[in-house]
Design a protein around this motif. Structure first.
Motif, PDB file in Angstrom:
ATOM      1  N   ALA A   1      40.896  46.063  39.100  1.00 41.88           N
ATOM      2  CA  ALA A   1      40.998  45.547  37.635  1.00 41.88           C
ATOM      3  C   ALA A   1      40.604  44.362  37.221  1.00 41.88           C
ATOM      4  CB  ALA A   1      42.625  45.736  37.180  1.00 41.88           C
ATOM      5  N   ASN A   2      39.278  43.901  37.671  1.00 37.27           N
ATOM      6  CA  ASN A   2      38.629  42.721  37.439  1.00 37.27           C
ATOM      7  C   ASN A   2      39.431  41.527  37.272  1.00 37.27           C
ATOM      8  OD1 ASN A   2      36.094  44.238  36.946  1.00 37.27           O
ATOM      9  ND2 ASN A   2      37.074  44.889  35.213  1.00 37.27           N
ATOM     10  N   ALA A   3      40.589  41.196  38.042  1.00 34.19           N
ATOM     11  CA  ALA A   3      41.239  40.147  38.274  1.00 34.19           C
ATOM     12  C   ALA A   3      40.633  39.132  39.360  1.00 34.19           C
ATOM     13  CB  ALA A   3      42.654  40.334  38.521  1.00 34.19           C
ATOM     14  N   PHE A   4      40.927  37.812  38.909  1.00 39.17           N
ATOM     15  CA  PHE A   4      40.532  36.789  39.731  1.00 39.17           C
ATOM     16  C   PHE A   4      41.045  37.185  41.149  1.00 39.17           C
ATOM     17  CE2 PHE A   4      39.966  34.166  36.007  1.00 39.17           C
ATOM     18  CZ  PHE A   4      38.515  33.609  36.214  1.00 39.17           C
TER      19      PHE A   4
ATOM     20  N   GLU B   1      50.253  42.575  47.616  1.00 38.59           N
ATOM     21  CA  GLU B   1      49.684  43.851  47.078  1.00 38.59           C
ATOM     22  C   GLU B   1      49.406  44.144  45.704  1.00 38.59           C
ATOM     23  OE1 GLU B   1      48.422  46.337  49.299  1.00 38.59           O
ATOM     24  OE2 GLU B   1      48.922  44.949  50.901  1.00 38.59           O
ATOM     25  N   GLN B   2      50.125  43.683  45.057  1.00 37.06           N
ATOM     26  CA  GLN B   2      49.895  43.756  43.486  1.00 37.06           C
ATOM     27  C   GLN B   2      48.622  43.052  42.948  1.00 37.06           C
ATOM     28  OE1 GLN B   2      53.041  42.644  40.606  1.00 37.06           O
ATOM     29  NE2 GLN B   2      51.905  43.470  38.994  1.00 37.06           N
ATOM     30  N   TYR B   3      48.714  41.898  43.566  1.00 41.85           N
ATOM     31  CA  TYR B   3      47.552  40.946  43.246  1.00 41.85           C
ATOM     32  C   TYR B   3      46.384  41.338  43.798  1.00 41.85           C
ATOM     33  CZ  TYR B   3      51.119  37.543  41.887  1.00 41.85           C
ATOM     34  OH  TYR B   3      52.137  36.865  41.386  1.00 41.85           O
ATOM     35  N   ILE B   4      46.054  41.940  45.090  1.00 43.28           N
ATOM     36  CA  ILE B   4      45.222  42.360  45.644  1.00 43.28           C
ATOM     37  C   ILE B   4      44.604  43.637  45.033  1.00 43.28           C
ATOM     38  CG2 ILE B   4      44.173  43.429  48.009  1.00 43.28           C
ATOM     39  CD1 ILE B   4      46.319  41.732  49.281  1.00 43.28           C
ATOM     40  N   ARG B   5      45.476  44.417  44.371  1.00 40.61           N
ATOM     41  CA  ARG B   5      45.008  45.814  43.791  1.00 40.61           C
ATOM     42  C   ARG B   5      44.290  45.233  42.498  1.00 40.61           C
ATOM     43  NH1 ARG B   5      48.948  48.338  44.915  1.00 40.61           N
ATOM     44  NH2 ARG B   5      50.372  47.629  43.432  1.00 40.61           N
TER      45      ARG B   5
ATOM     46  N   GLY C   1      50.448  30.029  49.436  1.00 42.20           N
ATOM     47  CA  GLY C   1      49.064  30.615  49.680  1.00 42.20           C
ATOM     48  C   GLY C   1      49.337  31.940  50.244  1.00 42.20           C
ATOM     49  N   GLU C   2      50.057  32.108  51.626  1.00 42.46           N
ATOM     50  CA  GLU C   2      50.102  33.141  52.092  1.00 42.46           C
ATOM     51  C   GLU C   2      50.813  34.265  51.272  1.00 42.46           C
ATOM     52  OE1 GLU C   2      50.343  35.635  55.915  1.00 42.46           O
ATOM     53  OE2 GLU C   2      49.582  33.225  55.510  1.00 42.46           O
ATOM     54  N   TYR C   3      51.753  33.765  50.252  1.00 39.87           N
ATOM     55  CA  TYR C   3      52.540  35.006  49.479  1.00 39.87           C
ATOM     56  C   TYR C   3      51.183  35.463  48.348  1.00 39.87           C
ATOM     57  CZ  TYR C   3      54.756  36.697  45.422  1.00 39.87           C
ATOM     58  OH  TYR C   3      55.090  37.607  44.292  1.00 39.87           O
ATOM     59  N   PHE C   4      50.343  34.942  47.997  1.00 38.85           N
ATOM     60  CA  PHE C   4      49.424  35.117  47.113  1.00 38.85           C
ATOM     61  C   PHE C   4      48.464  35.965  47.477  1.00 38.85           C
ATOM     62  CE2 PHE C   4      51.607  31.877  44.312  1.00 38.85           C
ATOM     63  CZ  PHE C   4      51.264  32.407  42.879  1.00 38.85           C
ATOM     64  N   VAL C   5      48.025  35.494  48.597  1.00 37.46           N
ATOM     65  CA  VAL C   5      46.709  36.492  49.386  1.00 37.46           C
ATOM     66  C   VAL C   5      47.469  37.639  49.894  1.00 37.46           C
ATOM     67  CG1 VAL C   5      45.293  34.541  49.364  1.00 37.46           C
ATOM     68  CG2 VAL C   5      46.637  35.097  51.278  1.00 37.46           C
ATOM     69  N   THR C   6      48.561  37.796  50.026  1.00 33.46           N
ATOM     70  CA  THR C   6      49.030  39.106  50.744  1.00 33.46           C
ATOM     71  C   THR C   6      49.927  40.037  49.723  1.00 33.46           C
ATOM     72  OG1 THR C   6      50.901  37.938  51.570  1.00 33.46           O
ATOM     73  CG2 THR C   6      49.218  38.057  53.248  1.00 33.46           C
TER      74      THR C   6
ATOM     75  N   PHE D   1      44.213  28.422  43.720  1.00 33.33           N
ATOM     76  CA  PHE D   1      44.196  27.347  44.682  1.00 33.33           C
ATOM     77  C   PHE D   1      42.909  26.694  44.904  1.00 33.33           C
ATOM     78  CE2 PHE D   1      47.758  30.307  45.590  1.00 33.33           C
ATOM     79  CZ  PHE D   1      48.844  29.480  45.976  1.00 33.33           C
ATOM     80  N   SER D   2      41.958  27.760  44.797  1.00 35.41           N
ATOM     81  CA  SER D   2      40.539  26.914  44.868  1.00 35.41           C
ATOM     82  C   SER D   2      40.482  25.910  43.698  1.00 35.41           C
ATOM     83  CB  SER D   2      39.369  28.019  44.912  1.00 35.41           C
ATOM     84  OG  SER D   2      39.126  28.601  43.781  1.00 35.41           O
ATOM     85  N   MET D   3      40.634  26.327  42.516  1.00 31.10           N
ATOM     86  CA  MET D   3      40.751  25.385  41.212  1.00 31.10           C
ATOM     87  C   MET D   3      41.468  24.297  41.508  1.00 31.10           C
ATOM     88  SD  MET D   3      38.459  27.313  39.985  1.00 31.10           S
ATOM     89  CE  MET D   3      38.126  25.879  38.802  1.00 31.10           C
TER      90      MET D   3
END
Length: 129
Positions: free
Chosen positions: A27-30, A18-22, A11-16, A36-38
């Motif tokens: 770019a209309n990504a989830f 930078e590429q995913y956050i950007r 979880g920590e890796y995914f929410v921090t 994780f919520s799913m």
């Protein structure tokens, strides 16, 4: 890794990341934590708090099964299966036909004053009160 406890340490890796956050912001990504919520839907709801959750008419049956949910083509098939395997002839059913077809589905108490937004002095809510 189909349940939340198996994946939670990521979880920590995914929410921090930078590429995913950007991608989420521009770019209309989830949101990075969306997966994780799913998973929590499949783990907490399907495995811990219900006998079964049926999804009717899915276009992605593998995804639904991967979350621990059951699929059927019609509500009649889902009800027949549940009566036969789980609940007998007098089931308690929560049907949410607008789920995933509108912006949000809100579950509310019969008495609006018992909803958490009324208790917590939150702004207006679709449940009223």
């Amino acid at each position: 890794m189909n349940i939340l406890p198996d994946m939670n340490h990521y979880g920590e890796y995914f929410v921090t990341n930078e590429q995913y956050i950007r991608k989420y912001r521009y770019a209309n990504a989830f949101h990075p934590f969306h997966g994780f919520s799913m998973m929590s839907c499949g783990h907490h709801l399907a495995e811990e708090h219900t006998s079964a959750i049926y999804i009717v008419g899915t276009h992605e049956p593998g995804v639904v099964r991967g979350m621990g949910l059951k699929i059927r083509s019609t509500f009649e098939e889902a009800l027949a299966d549940a009566k036969k395997k789980l609940v007998g002839e007098s089931p308690n059913i929560l049907a949410l036909p607008q789920t995933f077809t509108t912006a949000a589905v809100h579950l509310c108490m019969k008495n609006p004053l018992e909803n958490s937004h009324a208790r917590d002095s939150a702004p207006a809510h679709p449940c009223g009160g």
